[in-house]
Structures are given as C-alpha cells and as structure tokens.
Design an enzyme around this catalytic site. Structure first.
Site, PDB file in Angstrom:
ATOM      1  N   PHE A  26       0.830  -1.201   0.000  1.00  0.00           N
ATOM      2  CA  PHE A  26       0.000   0.000   0.000  1.00  0.00           C
ATOM      3  C   PHE A  26       0.869   1.257   0.000  1.00  0.00           C
ATOM      4  CE2 PHE A  26      -2.602   3.195   2.233  1.00  0.00           C
ATOM      5  CZ  PHE A  26      -3.792   3.110   1.533  1.00  0.00           C
ATOM      6  N   SER A  94       3.390  -6.723   2.685  1.00  0.00           N
ATOM      7  CA  SER A  94       2.358  -5.931   3.339  1.00  0.00           C
ATOM      8  C   SER A  94       0.984  -6.152   2.683  1.00  0.00           C
ATOM      9  CB  SER A  94       2.770  -4.456   3.320  1.00  0.00           C
ATOM     10  OG  SER A  94       2.003  -3.700   4.211  1.00  0.00           O
ATOM     11  N   MET A  95       0.360  -5.096   2.136  1.00  0.00           N
ATOM     12  CA  MET A  95      -0.918  -5.295   1.448  1.00  0.00           C
ATOM     13  C   MET A  95      -0.769  -6.283   0.307  1.00  0.00           C
ATOM     14  SD  MET A  95      -3.392  -2.588  -0.564  1.00  0.00           S
ATOM     15  CE  MET A  95      -2.333  -2.452  -2.013  1.00  0.00           C
ATOM     16  N   ASP A 195       8.219  -4.111  13.610  1.00  0.00           N
ATOM     17  CA  ASP A 195       7.498  -3.615  12.445  1.00  0.00           C
ATOM     18  C   ASP A 195       6.590  -2.496  12.916  1.00  0.00           C
ATOM     19  OD1 ASP A 195       5.663  -3.183  10.356  1.00  0.00           O
ATOM     20  OD2 ASP A 195       5.678  -5.271   9.732  1.00  0.00           O
ATOM     21  N   HIS A 225       9.556  -2.791   8.597  1.00  0.00           N
ATOM     22  CA  HIS A 225       8.454  -3.289   7.773  1.00  0.00           C
ATOM     23  C   HIS A 225       8.856  -3.643   6.347  1.00  0.00           C
ATOM     24  CE1 HIS A 225       4.415  -3.969   6.403  1.00  0.00           C
ATOM     25  NE2 HIS A 225       4.527  -3.030   5.474  1.00  0.00           N
TER      26      HIS A 225
END
Length: 251
Positions: A26, A94-95, A195, A225
């Site tokens: 994202f 992530s996303m 994270d 992250h």
C-alpha cells in the site's frame, strides 16, 4: 493519466517453466520488490512485479482506486504468467501479501506456493475504526511508508496516506480473512520482529486461519516493515529461492 515515476515501472523477466509473481504494498511501488525479483530472475525464474493502479503516481491519484482495482491487476499479472509458464508461485509485501493470499484462496489449484513478507490482513490501530467517516473530511493523513532500519535506503512511498484508498483496503481485508481457510498452498512467511506498520494481530489472524498444512515462519531480527529493502533482504532472497525450488520440483 498521471505520469508514472521512473522507480515505479513494472519489472518483467523471461525465464523457465516456473513463474514468480511479486506484489508490492500500500502506497509503495515495484521499487520495493525489484531487488527480490532481480535476484530470482538471475536464477532462471520468470518474474513479474506489476505496478498496482494508483501507485507510483500521486497519493491523490491513488484515492481514485481501491481494493478491486489492485486485486484485478494482481490477477491479470498472474494469468499472464500462467500463460507462459508451467507453474506459478506468488509473493507479496504488506498489502501485497493480503492480495496474493486472496489470489491463492480463489485459485487454489493454480498457486503452487506463497511467499509473504510482513503481510497485512487486519490492524489493531483504533484510528481505522473511523477511517470510513474521515475519508469524507480529509484526503490524506501522515505517511506510513519508508519503515526501513537500514540507513540510506528509500522505499519511494507516498508522502501521505490516501484515506479513501485506505478504507477500501480495510474492507478488502475482510474478504481475505473470510477466505483464509481456502488457502492451501505451501507458505513461507517472513516476519520482522520490529514492524511499525503491520502489527502482530495480522500475523495471528493468518496463522489461525490459513488452510495450508505446509507452513514455515522465518523471523527477521534486523529489519523493519519494508524488509525486502532492509538488512534481512538476503535472508528473504535466499530462503525464498530454496522454497521455490522445493515447492515447484514436481510441479
């Protein structure tokens, strides 16, 4: 159509019988996945790193896109890889991890494996409870990108978080969580021990709900992250290559 930044160009490589799809996260871009993709391409894999709609342009542009658009691009890239390879493994940051989890749930017979890096499918951040209202009042808030421990490394994420897009992602997460039991592909999950973007609740949701019997978790002690660009990137690259060789050996 807004101009696409140079760093955000999709990455494609020719290769052998095994395809690898890598999805960025994202407000990010293919820049966060390109080193990983290049590493695997050098080892003979056919790699695709698509640019998700609304990314690599402006955060205002991203507010005109949503989960359905991002997933559609992941599925398009997946089908294109399937057309030129014998077997496909999907990975995501992530996303992007949430997107490829949903891809695996919807196409369990065609996804040979999953490689997830700090995947996002939920959040314990209480501010998200009001994002559906806040998106009508303000376009964007503080950025969430650039969470990297290694000095001098740039993710090239947006300077603001687009709220309409953020709300769409949280709605998409609900679909992913509901379908986790349908994910049966062998899975390796890389998790940064520190994270500042994705909390442990997301990982717990995945581990509690995923249907995969072949599941491995690798903790990353020296990255934040965006671990694909951080100190533990070599761990991700090397162990993912070993994972790919194993799960596609008879594919």
């Amino acid at each position: 159509m807004p101009d696409v930044a140079a760093h955000a160009a999709p990455f494609e490589s020719e290769g052998g019988r095994v395809g690898v799809l890598l999805s960025h996260g994202f407000t990010g871009s293919p820049a966060s996945m390109r080193p990983w993709g290049e590493y695997l391409a050098e080892r003979g894999y056919a790699v695709s790193v698509p640019r998700l709609p609304g990314h690599g342009t402006s955060w205002q542009d991203m507010n005109r896109t949503g989960w359905a658009d991002w997933y559609a691009e992941v599925e398009r890239a997946f089908e294109a890889l399937r057309a030129r390879t014998d077997v496909v493994v999907a990975g995501g940051l992530s996303m992007g991890g949430g997107l490829v989890l949903w891809l695996a749930a919807r196409h369990p017979e065609h996804v040979a494996g999953l490689m997830l890096v700090n995947p996002a499918v939920s959040s314990q951040d209480k501010r998200l409870r009001v994002v559906g209202l806040a998106k009508h009042l303000v376009g964007g808030l503080d950025a969430i990108g650039g969470d990297i421990k290694k000095p001098g490394v740039e993710e090239h994420a947006y300077p603001k978080t687009p709220l309409k897009a953020l709300h769409s992602m949280t709605v998409g997460w609900q679909q992913v969580r509901a379908d986790l039991s349908k994910v049966t592909a062998p899975t390796i999950l890389f998790r940064s021990t520190e994270d500042h973007v994705v909390d442990d609740g997301s990982i717990r949701d995945i581990e509690a709900g995923i249907g995969s019997r072949d599941y491995t978790r690798v903790d990353l002690a020296d990255s934040y992250h965006v671990a694909t660009l951080d100190n533990d990137a070599p761990v991700i690259f090397e162990q993912s290559a070993d994972f790919l060789a194993r799960v596609t050996a008879a594919g």
